[in-house]
Design a protein around this motif. Structure first.
Motif, PDB file in Angstrom:
ATOM      1  N   PRO B 293      78.502  28.192  69.376  1.00 21.31           N
ATOM      2  CA  PRO B 293      77.280  28.171  70.191  1.00 21.31           C
ATOM      3  C   PRO B 293      76.480  26.904  69.896  1.00 21.31           C
ATOM      4  O   PRO B 293      76.466  26.424  68.757  1.00 21.31           O
ATOM      5  N   GLY B 294      75.848  26.348  70.921  1.00 20.47           N
ATOM      6  CA  GLY B 294      75.109  25.096  70.769  1.00 20.47           C
ATOM      7  C   GLY B 294      74.072  25.132  69.652  1.00 20.47           C
ATOM      8  O   GLY B 294      73.830  24.139  68.977  1.00 20.47           O
ATOM      9  N   GLU B 295      73.487  26.301  69.449  1.00 21.83           N
ATOM     10  CA  GLU B 295      72.436  26.405  68.436  1.00 21.83           C
ATOM     11  C   GLU B 295      72.929  26.170  67.027  1.00 21.83           C
ATOM     12  O   GLU B 295      72.140  25.897  66.119  1.00 21.83           O
ATOM     13  N   ILE B 296      74.232  26.330  66.802  1.00 19.91           N
ATOM     14  CA  ILE B 296      74.750  26.104  65.451  1.00 19.91           C
ATOM     15  C   ILE B 296      75.822  25.024  65.470  1.00 19.91           C
ATOM     16  O   ILE B 296      76.736  25.020  64.659  1.00 19.91           O
ATOM     17  N   ARG B 297      75.683  24.097  66.394  1.00 20.64           N
ATOM     18  CA  ARG B 297      76.684  23.051  66.530  1.00 20.64           C
ATOM     19  C   ARG B 297      76.933  22.320  65.203  1.00 20.64           C
ATOM     20  O   ARG B 297      78.048  21.965  64.879  1.00 20.64           O
ATOM     21  N   ASN B 298      75.823  22.075  64.463  1.00 19.71           N
ATOM     22  CA  ASN B 298      75.979  21.490  63.121  1.00 19.71           C
ATOM     23  C   ASN B 298      76.055  22.635  62.135  1.00 19.71           C
ATOM     24  O   ASN B 298      75.028  23.211  61.776  1.00 19.71           O
ATOM     25  N   VAL B 299      77.240  22.947  61.694  1.00 23.55           N
ATOM     26  CA  VAL B 299      77.387  24.115  60.838  1.00 23.55           C
ATOM     27  C   VAL B 299      77.091  23.743  59.393  1.00 23.55           C
ATOM     28  O   VAL B 299      77.644  22.784  58.858  1.00 23.55           O
ATOM     29  N   ALA B 300      76.185  24.501  58.780  1.00 22.48           N
ATOM     30  CA  ALA B 300      75.847  24.230  57.387  1.00 22.48           C
ATOM     31  C   ALA B 300      76.686  25.068  56.442  1.00 22.48           C
ATOM     32  O   ALA B 300      77.109  24.608  55.390  1.00 22.48           O
ATOM     33  N   TYR B 301      76.907  26.306  56.834  1.00 21.59           N
ATOM     34  CA  TYR B 301      77.640  27.189  55.935  1.00 21.59           C
ATOM     35  C   TYR B 301      78.365  28.259  56.732  1.00 21.59           C
ATOM     36  O   TYR B 301      77.840  28.779  57.712  1.00 21.59           O
ATOM     37  N   VAL B 320      65.769  23.776  63.471  1.00 18.47           N
ATOM     38  CA  VAL B 320      65.790  25.026  62.706  1.00 18.47           C
ATOM     39  C   VAL B 320      67.229  25.505  62.538  1.00 18.47           C
ATOM     40  O   VAL B 320      68.091  25.207  63.360  1.00 18.47           O
ATOM     41  N   HIS B 321      67.421  26.258  61.472  1.00 15.85           N
ATOM     42  CA  HIS B 321      68.729  26.836  61.211  1.00 15.85           C
ATOM     43  C   HIS B 321      68.732  28.289  61.629  1.00 15.85           C
ATOM     44  O   HIS B 321      67.804  29.041  61.318  1.00 15.85           O
ATOM     45  N   VAL B 322      69.768  28.656  62.345  1.00 12.84           N
ATOM     46  CA  VAL B 322      69.914  30.050  62.769  1.00 12.84           C
ATOM     47  C   VAL B 322      71.292  30.547  62.355  1.00 12.84           C
ATOM     48  O   VAL B 322      72.157  29.763  61.977  1.00 12.84           O
ATOM     49  N   SER B 323      71.455  31.855  62.430  1.00  9.83           N
ATOM     50  CA  SER B 323      72.745  32.430  62.030  1.00  9.83           C
ATOM     51  C   SER B 323      73.381  33.210  63.156  1.00  9.83           C
ATOM     52  O   SER B 323      72.686  33.863  63.950  1.00  9.83           O
ATOM     53  N   PHE B 324      74.678  33.124  63.198  1.00 11.62           N
ATOM     54  CA  PHE B 324      75.461  33.893  64.156  1.00 11.62           C
ATOM     55  C   PHE B 324      76.545  34.638  63.403  1.00 11.62           C
ATOM     56  O   PHE B 324      77.089  34.140  62.424  1.00 11.62           O
ATOM     57  N   SER B 338      66.259  35.707  62.361  1.00 10.71           N
ATOM     58  CA  SER B 338      65.709  35.283  61.081  1.00 10.71           C
ATOM     59  C   SER B 338      64.217  35.013  61.252  1.00 10.71           C
ATOM     60  O   SER B 338      63.804  34.412  62.243  1.00 10.71           O
ATOM     61  N   PRO B 339      63.417  35.489  60.313  1.00 12.87           N
ATOM     62  CA  PRO B 339      61.972  35.259  60.403  1.00 12.87           C
ATOM     63  C   PRO B 339      61.662  33.774  60.212  1.00 12.87           C
ATOM     64  O   PRO B 339      62.475  33.023  59.682  1.00 12.87           O
ATOM     65  N   GLU B 340      60.455  33.383  60.623  1.00  8.99           N
ATOM     66  CA  GLU B 340      60.101  31.972  60.628  1.00  8.99           C
ATOM     67  C   GLU B 340      60.288  31.294  59.277  1.00  8.99           C
ATOM     68  O   GLU B 340      60.701  30.150  59.204  1.00  8.99           O
ATOM     69  N   GLY B 341      59.989  31.992  58.202  1.00  8.11           N
ATOM     70  CA  GLY B 341      60.079  31.361  56.890  1.00  8.11           C
ATOM     71  C   GLY B 341      61.503  31.090  56.429  1.00  8.11           C
ATOM     72  O   GLY B 341      61.727  30.429  55.420  1.00  8.11           O
ATOM     73  N   PHE B 342      62.479  31.594  57.172  1.00  2.42           N
ATOM     74  CA  PHE B 342      63.864  31.457  56.741  1.00  2.42           C
ATOM     75  C   PHE B 342      64.690  30.687  57.758  1.00  2.42           C
ATOM     76  O   PHE B 342      65.835  31.041  58.037  1.00  2.42           O
ATOM     77  N   ARG B 343      64.091  29.656  58.312  1.00  4.62           N
ATOM     78  CA  ARG B 343      64.859  28.873  59.282  1.00  4.62           C
ATOM     79  C   ARG B 343      65.039  27.439  58.814  1.00  4.62           C
ATOM     80  O   ARG B 343      65.328  26.546  59.602  1.00  4.62           O
ATOM     81  N   GLY B 344      64.815  27.217  57.547  1.00  6.42           N
ATOM     82  CA  GLY B 344      64.931  25.862  57.021  1.00  6.42           C
ATOM     83  C   GLY B 344      66.382  25.444  56.866  1.00  6.42           C
ATOM     84  O   GLY B 344      67.307  26.249  56.981  1.00  6.42           O
TER      85      GLY B 344
END
Lengths: 359, 354
Positions: B293-301, B320-324, B338-344
């Motif tokens: 998905p475009g929102e996680i195109r740059n995968v961190a983990y 922002v970082h999101v999870s799928f 994910s709540p706002e504080g956990f999107r870093g």
């Protein structure tokens, strides 16, 4: 006609199972309800018992009449195939609303009757109850002994900056630091740090403990502290923070001992201190949160809390002092001494090197 | 002495294994009996076999200033440990040890062993000095302890994986002169001891480590001479024989950073994100499973539980970082809240089942 007669007779031919509880009382239960319990089902099928009062099935001793009643209520509802999952869930939630003692009894009874769904339900409820309690409350509820030492009892990490006791200690240090600064201003340009240090330790001790410099406290507690002292002196690669979980350190719970000591040291020294540190120490530094706030010494705490905190500060000072035996010796002899450098080896354990200068 | 008075041992244990991991420290503080019960290996085994173990993803994540909505900032972000429970959607934070008051080291590695979360190495966020430190967070006691430093010279960007029971394996990375390393180490968490392992065949800087089918696999990376030119090879270390296998060339089908390489478990095989796609290794060939998905195109983990992958990423730098969650069987994506504080920004993560 024959059918009509049968129709009239039918209701009276409803099957019942006879059950006897350990107290001797016997009850008859509708067959489909009783058979919902695997243990009863097994008994009926294997031994043929339960069909009459004289041949009632003896239930396990963990099932008293009250528990049997509850269990049968549960079975009566759930054995009906027509209920939806939501209805069952609602029933269950209402069903387990009872005191903990009863819940334990019910779990035990359900287990002896091998009624797994009810055991699951009650176990889950008991788990939720455990989750909502402190260790002390759990001990009370389940009649468990308080047999762990203070060190073995664990306190989870809290957000340390919100702890009022740490705030008080910071204020204390701030006050001392302020006093030292003022004293420094009165002196000449040449700053003599050693005598000043000596005075500040004494000052702080007397401030905390009274005129005898706290020696009586130290002597009294040395026996108890030996064990902890030795533990700290050993090369312990792991669990440096667990060493601090005695009651004196509760307020500074998550900080390893080196952190305390360095903090304390800095509070006592004048700002122009040449405190030697090994290379490893920079890793242990002051969190900006612990910035000493000069002048902010107003204790907006109520007297009872303040008294408790004073006691804890005493304990804290006592504990620190008990690890510096040589230093205390020197204190009692009233000789000059220099504050000791603290070093941390790569394994994380601390060694306090005591050194002193006799003048 | 009964665990819970009135209940047979196994029933009482049944209650205790249902307690949430956040209450472990409380349970361990009640009395000697409860403490030994929760520490016993049997407890963990039963928790897992009765499916009461909780799945967690711990990650090194930047603290986000609430209200800004993005992680773009001028100053260096401060990293801390976030914990995500994919089953409940719960997010929480583990306070760092005092040594990390400026945040966790940059590019540190994170692995889990039993109830322990091990943070290895990284660069100091203020001085950027490489550190070989080891810090361990224990979920039973909710406490940090410091472990023995990694031996040898400074080492960063190494492969790191655990067998989830006792041992953490480390291989490759680079030293302060940016020489790619081929040396390997193993760390026993309980005894806090490091041992040297035989060297790898190849120098591997920025390689990825996974533990699958009983072997520690070092994937990809690059040698000193060809900086940044990732290789496709991999080699596996077998703890039983204490030796590395022969290098398997063309393990990956394209030369790419293996950071997102993950083992999905015995049934699922291994996965990798490459070129905007999620790839799976089936037999000897890599196949495209799905487009990211475009929102996680740059995968961190990428973390893997049985049958499900959890991918954390962003749509681009500073976003922002999101999870799928990706279900392997149905190939379906599901966004996780994910709540706002956990999107870093997320540097790295690891999965735990406790």
């Amino acid at each position: 006609m024959f059918d009509a007669a049968m129709a009239v007779v039918k209701p009276e031919m409803k099957s019942y199972i006879w059950l006897q509880t350990v107290d001797g009382s016997i009850q008859q239960v509708e067959e489909e309800v009783a058979m919902f319990c695997p243990m009863i089902c097994q008994e009926v099928l294997q031994t043929g018992l339960g069909s009459s009062k004289t041949y009632a099935i003896s239930l396990p001793q963990r099932v008293n009449p009250a528990m049997l009643g509850l269990i049968l209520d549960y079975c009566r509802f759930h054995q009906v195939p027509g209920h939806s999952n939501k209805e069952r869930k609602t029933f269950d939630e209402k069903f387990i609303r009872m005191d903990t003692k009863k819940l334990c009894e019910l779990t035990s009874a359900a287990d002896s009757l091998q009624l797994k769904p009810l055991v699951d339900l009650t176990s889950r409820a008991l788990a939720r109850i455990i989750e909502g309690k402190t260790p002390e409350e759990i001990r009370e509820t389940f009649h468990l002994p308080d047999d762990l030492t203070e060190e073995e009892k664990l306190e989870p990490l809290r957000n340390i900056t919100d702890d009022p006791r740490i705030r008080l200690l910071n204020r204390l240090y701030a006050r001392k630091r302020k006093e030292l600064k003022e004293r420094k201003k009165l002196k000449d340009v040449e700053v003599e740090e050693e005598p000043k240090d000596e005075r500040s330790v004494e000052d702080l001790l007397s401030f905390i403990n009274g005129a005898d410099g706290g020696m009586s406290y130290i002597k009294g507690t040395r026996a108890n502290k030996n064990k902890k002292k030795n533990r700290r002196r050993k090369d312990h690669a792991k669990d440096i923070s667990s060493e601090n979980t005695n009651e004196n350190d509760k307020e500074l719970n998550p900080l390893p001992s080196a952190y305390h000591d360095v903090n304390f040291d800095n509070a006592l020294e004048a700002s122009a201190s040449k405190h030697s540190r090994t290379q490893n120490l920079p890793a242990i530094n002051f969190s900006p949160k612990f910035e000493f706030i000069d002048g902010d010494v107003d204790d907006d705490l109520d007297p009872a809390m303040k008294e408790e905190l004073d006691r804890e500060v005493e304990d804290f000072a006592r504990r620190l002092n008990s690890d510096w035996p040589e230093r205390m010796q020197i204190l009692s002899l009233g000789q000059d001494r220099r504050l000791v450098p603290i070093s941390m080896n790569s394994n994380g354990s601390t060694h306090l090197y005591t050194g002193f200068d006799q003048r | 002495m009964e665990l819970i008075s009135g209940l047979p041992e196994d029933v009482a244990r049944d209650c205790l294994i249902r307690v949430s991991y956040q209450q472990f420290p409380t349970v361990a503080s009640v009395c000697k009996l409860w403490k030994s019960e929760i520490h016993a290996p049997e407890f963990r085994r039963q928790r897992r076999s009765t499916k009461h173990a909780q799945k967690l993803i711990a990650m090194v994540q930047a603290r986000v200033e609430l209200g800004t909505g993005s992680t773009k900032r001028l100053t260096n972000p401060v990293y801390r440990l976030s914990v995500f429970e994919p089953e409940t959607g719960n997010w929480s934070e583990i306070p760092p040890p005092p040594e990390f008051y400026s945040g966790l080291p940059m590019f540190c590695q994170l692995v889990s062993v039993g109830y322990d979360l091990v943070v290895l190495g990284g660069l100091d966020p203020n001085s950027w000095e490489a550190s070989n430190s080891v810090f361990v967070y224990n979920f039973l006691s909710a406490k940090w302890r410091r472990g023995a430093d990694m031996p040898g010279g400074p080492r960063t960007f190494f492969a790191c994986a655990s067998d989830s029971e006792e041992t953490v394996f480390v291989a490759g990375g680079h030293d302060n002169e940016k020489n790619a390393l081929r040396s390997a180490l193993a760390y026993d968490v309980t005894s806090d001891l490091w041992v040297m392992l035989p060297d790898m065949e190849a120098e591997r800087d920025e390689c990825k480590g996974v533990f699958c089918r009983g072997r520690f696999v070092a994937v990809g990376g690059y040698p000193t001479e060809t900086q940044g030119r990732f290789v496709k090879s991999a080699e596996a270390f077998d703890p039983a024989t204490r030796s590395w296998s022969e290098v398997k060339e063309d393990f990956l089908d394209c030369a790419t950073c293996p950071r997102t390489f993950v083992d999905g478990g015995d049934d699922e095989g291994v996965f990798l994100c490459s070129g905007g796609d999620l790839m799976a290794l089936r037999g000897d060939t890599w196949q495209m499973m799905a487009t990211l998905p475009g929102e996680i195109r740059n995968v961190a983990y990428v973390g893997a539980f049985d049958g499900t992958l959890v991918l954390i990423g962003s749509s681009g730098y500073g976003e922002v970082h999101v999870s799928f969650a990706f279900d392997v069987k149905s190939c379906c994506w599901r966004k996780l809240e994910s709540p706002e504080g956990f999107r870093g920004h997320v540097q790295t993560g690891c999965v735990l089942e406790i």
